[in-house]
Enzyme design. Structure first.
Site, PDB file in Angstrom:
ATOM      1  N   ASN A 159     -50.012 -11.762 -45.771  1.00  0.00           N
ATOM      2  CA  ASN A 159     -49.923 -11.188 -47.123  1.00  0.00           C
ATOM      3  C   ASN A 159     -49.083  -9.907 -47.202  1.00  0.00           C
ATOM      4  O   ASN A 159     -48.438  -9.656 -48.216  1.00  0.00           O
ATOM      5  CB  ASN A 159     -51.317 -10.984 -47.726  1.00  0.00           C
ATOM      6  CG  ASN A 159     -52.173 -10.038 -46.935  1.00  0.00           C
ATOM      7  OD1 ASN A 159     -52.015  -9.918 -45.728  1.00  0.00           O
ATOM      8  ND2 ASN A 159     -53.071  -9.351 -47.603  1.00  0.00           N
ATOM      9  N   LYS A 182     -48.434 -10.879 -32.791  1.00  0.00           N
ATOM     10  CA  LYS A 182     -48.342 -12.266 -33.275  1.00  0.00           C
ATOM     11  C   LYS A 182     -48.432 -12.271 -34.792  1.00  0.00           C
ATOM     12  O   LYS A 182     -49.496 -12.149 -35.377  1.00  0.00           O
ATOM     13  CB  LYS A 182     -49.458 -13.142 -32.699  1.00  0.00           C
ATOM     14  CG  LYS A 182     -49.061 -14.608 -32.822  1.00  0.00           C
ATOM     15  CD  LYS A 182     -50.194 -15.573 -33.007  1.00  0.00           C
ATOM     16  CE  LYS A 182     -50.636 -15.910 -34.375  1.00  0.00           C
ATOM     17  NZ  LYS A 182     -49.665 -16.393 -35.357  1.00  0.00           N
ATOM     18  N   GLY A 235     -57.131 -10.465 -40.739  1.00  0.00           N
ATOM     19  CA  GLY A 235     -57.099 -11.825 -41.266  1.00  0.00           C
ATOM     20  C   GLY A 235     -58.452 -12.199 -41.823  1.00  0.00           C
ATOM     21  O   GLY A 235     -59.254 -11.329 -42.183  1.00  0.00           O
ATOM     22  N   THR A 239     -61.935 -16.202 -38.927  1.00  0.00           N
ATOM     23  CA  THR A 239     -61.056 -16.094 -37.745  1.00  0.00           C
ATOM     24  C   THR A 239     -61.476 -14.891 -36.905  1.00  0.00           C
ATOM     25  O   THR A 239     -61.486 -14.951 -35.669  1.00  0.00           O
ATOM     26  CB  THR A 239     -59.574 -15.933 -38.160  1.00  0.00           C
ATOM     27  OG1 THR A 239     -59.279 -16.801 -39.244  1.00  0.00           O
ATOM     28  CG2 THR A 239     -58.642 -16.209 -37.013  1.00  0.00           C
ATOM     29  N   GLY A 240     -61.832 -13.797 -37.575  1.00  0.00           N
ATOM     30  CA  GLY A 240     -62.260 -12.581 -36.872  1.00  0.00           C
ATOM     31  C   GLY A 240     -63.469 -12.851 -35.980  1.00  0.00           C
ATOM     32  O   GLY A 240     -63.551 -12.354 -34.848  1.00  0.00           O
ATOM     33  N   GLU A 257     -59.928  -6.147 -39.143  1.00  0.00           N
ATOM     34  CA  GLU A 257     -59.722  -5.867 -40.576  1.00  0.00           C
ATOM     35  C   GLU A 257     -59.795  -7.215 -41.271  1.00  0.00           C
ATOM     36  O   GLU A 257     -58.863  -8.015 -41.154  1.00  0.00           O
ATOM     37  CB  GLU A 257     -58.346  -5.243 -40.815  1.00  0.00           C
ATOM     38  CG  GLU A 257     -58.129  -3.904 -40.155  1.00  0.00           C
ATOM     39  CD  GLU A 257     -58.772  -2.768 -40.913  1.00  0.00           C
ATOM     40  OE1 GLU A 257     -59.442  -3.008 -41.935  1.00  0.00           O
ATOM     41  OE2 GLU A 257     -58.615  -1.624 -40.467  1.00  0.00           O
ATOM     42  N   CYS A 291     -56.275  -8.144 -49.347  1.00  0.00           N
ATOM     43  CA  CYS A 291     -57.655  -8.067 -48.857  1.00  0.00           C
ATOM     44  C   CYS A 291     -58.476  -7.161 -49.748  1.00  0.00           C
ATOM     45  O   CYS A 291     -59.665  -7.362 -49.939  1.00  0.00           O
ATOM     46  CB  CYS A 291     -57.651  -7.540 -47.430  1.00  0.00           C
ATOM     47  SG  CYS A 291     -56.689  -6.049 -47.252  1.00  0.00           S
ATOM     48  N   GLU A 392     -64.066 -15.201 -51.004  1.00  0.00           N
ATOM     49  CA  GLU A 392     -62.732 -14.633 -51.210  1.00  0.00           C
ATOM     50  C   GLU A 392     -61.777 -15.759 -51.602  1.00  0.00           C
ATOM     51  O   GLU A 392     -61.630 -16.744 -50.880  1.00  0.00           O
ATOM     52  CB  GLU A 392     -62.258 -13.986 -49.913  1.00  0.00           C
ATOM     53  CG  GLU A 392     -60.918 -13.290 -50.060  1.00  0.00           C
ATOM     54  CD  GLU A 392     -60.428 -12.693 -48.741  1.00  0.00           C
ATOM     55  OE1 GLU A 392     -60.525 -13.370 -47.711  1.00  0.00           O
ATOM     56  OE2 GLU A 392     -59.939 -11.552 -48.763  1.00  0.00           O
ATOM     57  N   GLU A 469     -57.937   1.743 -39.869  1.00  0.00           N
ATOM     58  CA  GLU A 469     -56.506   1.851 -39.591  1.00  0.00           C
ATOM     59  C   GLU A 469     -55.876   2.849 -40.547  1.00  0.00           C
ATOM     60  O   GLU A 469     -56.499   3.292 -41.510  1.00  0.00           O
ATOM     61  CB  GLU A 469     -55.846   0.474 -39.755  1.00  0.00           C
ATOM     62  CG  GLU A 469     -56.355  -0.517 -38.721  1.00  0.00           C
ATOM     63  CD  GLU A 469     -55.526  -1.778 -38.639  1.00  0.00           C
ATOM     64  OE1 GLU A 469     -55.366  -2.444 -39.665  1.00  0.00           O
ATOM     65  OE2 GLU A 469     -55.035  -2.085 -37.538  1.00  0.00           O
TER      66      GLU A 469
END
Ligand code: NAD
Length: 498
Positions: A159, A182, A235, A239-240, A257, A291, A392, A469
């Site tokens: 995104n 990546k 992501g 997946t996290g 994140e 996000c 989401e 971050e």
């Protein structure tokens, strides 16, 4: 400005050890411009052998190279140089980002600027890396030092491709780490551009490597790779969780994140026009593919009807399409698959009894016949248990709920397993801060739709992840603390009296 897709021209290789390499099997995959559906280039598809190679050179660069041991001032100069080359190439970077993501030129420009500022932020912050000396009993001397955490795998989403790369690469470089970046398979182009710029600015070979390919294959392999010390991931929450489980096998450091379903609370005493304008930006910026998108709008009952009517009226006026026009507001959806996900959420809401006040379809017009476009969508008559309220959507879709009291607003806002961001609109500042103090989210906004500036910590509560971050303290995520205690007496201590 009209840009011809063929300007992208070249095929993209992997970036390993300071050079473009084709990948061991020589396979590629196509990259599409989501605004038109056209294939614009091809990118090398990494294999697990390529990942092994990238991890090996990153480890060598860490342990035998100079990057981690150079004086901070030298790394700082290189980070400033990266920012300066990015400024010179601003227009190229913006063009790549627009072509690869379908976002508007104004959104892309803002994000490229932020990426540049991230490098400047961490170039300056390098000098804040410091150890301490603690008070210890007489005869002892103590100090601590900070050392780079090591080889970092950085896995990022589609995104905000360049901005997410900068959020991760800049602090890791500042800390003296080495990196395997990546990017998302859909949007790798600016990651390559960044690798070339870093190389040109003087980042030594092997310090920053870029590999592209399937997340489920090489992303997952990176997360479990014994040669990787830390995984920094942005992501989806699901997946996290997978990455965290894989990283746990070798107890890698992890920062996550993740996703969000952020509430946007409008009290009856808010500046109505300002709250409407800010709430529209809060959901439709970046075509809702953010996000931190404020995708749950909570409006106090006294102003609910008036707010919803004006919100819908203004939403219908948003300028969609014409990505190269600075005045456009809304771009395309990233892919056909994501378009289908968004549309299926809207359809599920209708089946569950909600009402779609606008949007829920591809816009009319020939220019939207190709590519993946979705009208800004407003859904009302929702209940908290509906999928569109809980999950989401990651698209230009907002749900609006009504509340009566401050306590109810807080309860509704916190009724989510996510906790990334939240906004409050009111002219009563005591109330604003009373409410923010009770919201379970990492990034709060008051009478303001902007959530990030370089220097401010960004990250989530609950299942939106952990680690912050974008702030100077984020450097700590890329550092280990080594504590050294020594004895200063003439002979070493002999506690067993041997
Ligand atoms: P995604 O989780 O599908 O993919 C993100 C990255 O992970 C990609 O590079 C992908 O190839 C890789 N990947 C996919 N499966 C993997 C696996 N099993 N192991 C390792 N890597 C894997 O997310 P996305 O669809 O690219 O991005 C959208 C999501 O990102 C949304 O949920 C959004 O909220 C989140 N996001 C969060 C932030 C934040 O700061 N909290 C910022 C931007 C996006």
């Amino acid at each position: 400005m009209a840009v011809d897709s063929t300007q992208i021209g070249k095929k993209y290789s992997l970036w390993i050890n300071g050079e473009a390499v084709p990948g061991q099997h020589g396979e590629t995959f196509p990259i599409t411009n989501p605004a038109t559906g056209d294939v614009i280039t091809h990118v090398a598809k990494a294999t697990r052998e390529d990942v092994d190679q990238a991890v090996m050179v990153a480890r060598e660069a860490l342990e035998k190279g100079k990057w981690a041991t150079w004086p901070a001032s030298k790394r700082s100069q290189i980070l400033f140089k990266i920012a300066s080359i990015m400024r010179e190439r601003l227009s190229d970077l913006v063009q790549l980002e627009v072509l690869n993501t379908g976002k508007t030129v104004s959104a892309a420009k803002g994000q490229v600027y932020q990426a540049i500022e991230d490098f400047e932020l961490y170039a300056g912050a390098i000098t804040t890396i410091q150890g301490t000396t603690k008070s210890v009993p007489k005869g002892f001397f103590h100090y601590s030092v900070k050392e780079p955490v090591g080889v970092c795998a950085q896995i990022i989403p589609w995104n905000y491709p360049l901005m997410m790369a900068a959020w991760k690469v800049a602090p890791a470089l500042a800390a003296g780490c080495t990196i395997i970046l990546k990017p998302a398979s859909l949007t790798p182009l600016t990651a390559y551009a960044l690798a070339e710029i870093c190389h040109e600015a003087g980042v030594p070979k092997g310090v920053l490597n870029v590999i592209t390919g399937s997340g489920a294959d090489i992303g997952s392999y990176l997360a479990e790779h014994p040669g990787v010390d830390k995984v920094a991931f942005t992501g989806e929450t699901s997946t996290g969780k997978d990455i965290m489980a894989k990283a746990s096998q070798t107890l890698k450091r992890v920062t996550l994140e993740l996703g969000g379903k952020s509430p946007n609370i409008v009290f009856a005493d808010a500046d109505l026009e300002g709250a409407i304008n800010g709430s529209i930006y809060g959901i439709y910026y970046n075509t809702g593919q953010s996000c931190e998108a404020r995708s749950r709008l909570l409006v106090q009952e006294e102003i609910y009807d008036q707010f919803v009517e004006q919100f819908v009226e203004k939403t219908k006026q948003l300028r969609i399409g014409d990505l190269w026009n600075q005045a456009s507001h809304v771009g395309s959806i990233i892919s056909r698959e994501q378009w289908e996900v968004i549309d299926s959420y809207v359809k599920s809401a209708i089946v569950e009894g909600a009402t779609v006040l606008c949007g829920g379809r591809t816009p009319d017009g020939e220019s939207f016949a190709q590519g993946y476009w979705y009208e800004p969508t407003v859904i009302v008559d929702v209940t908290s248990n509906m999928k569109v309220v809980q999950e989401e959507i990651f698209g230009p879709v907002v749900v609006i709920q009504k509340f009566a009291t401050e306590q109810e607003a807080i309860q509704l806002a916190n009724d989510s397993y996510y906790g990334l961001a939240a906004a409050v609109w009111t002219t009563d500042h005591a109330k604003a801060h009373r409410v923010t103090s009770q919201l379970k989210a990492g990034v709060l906004m008051v009478n303001n739709p902007f959530s990030t500036f370089p220097g401010l910590p960004f990250g989530g509560y609950k299942q939106s992840g952990f680690g912050r971050e974008l702030a100077t303290e984020s450097l700590d995520l890329y550092l280990e603390t080594k504590s050294v205690l020594s004895y200063t007496g003439p002979k070493p201590l002999n506690p067993f009296q041997l």
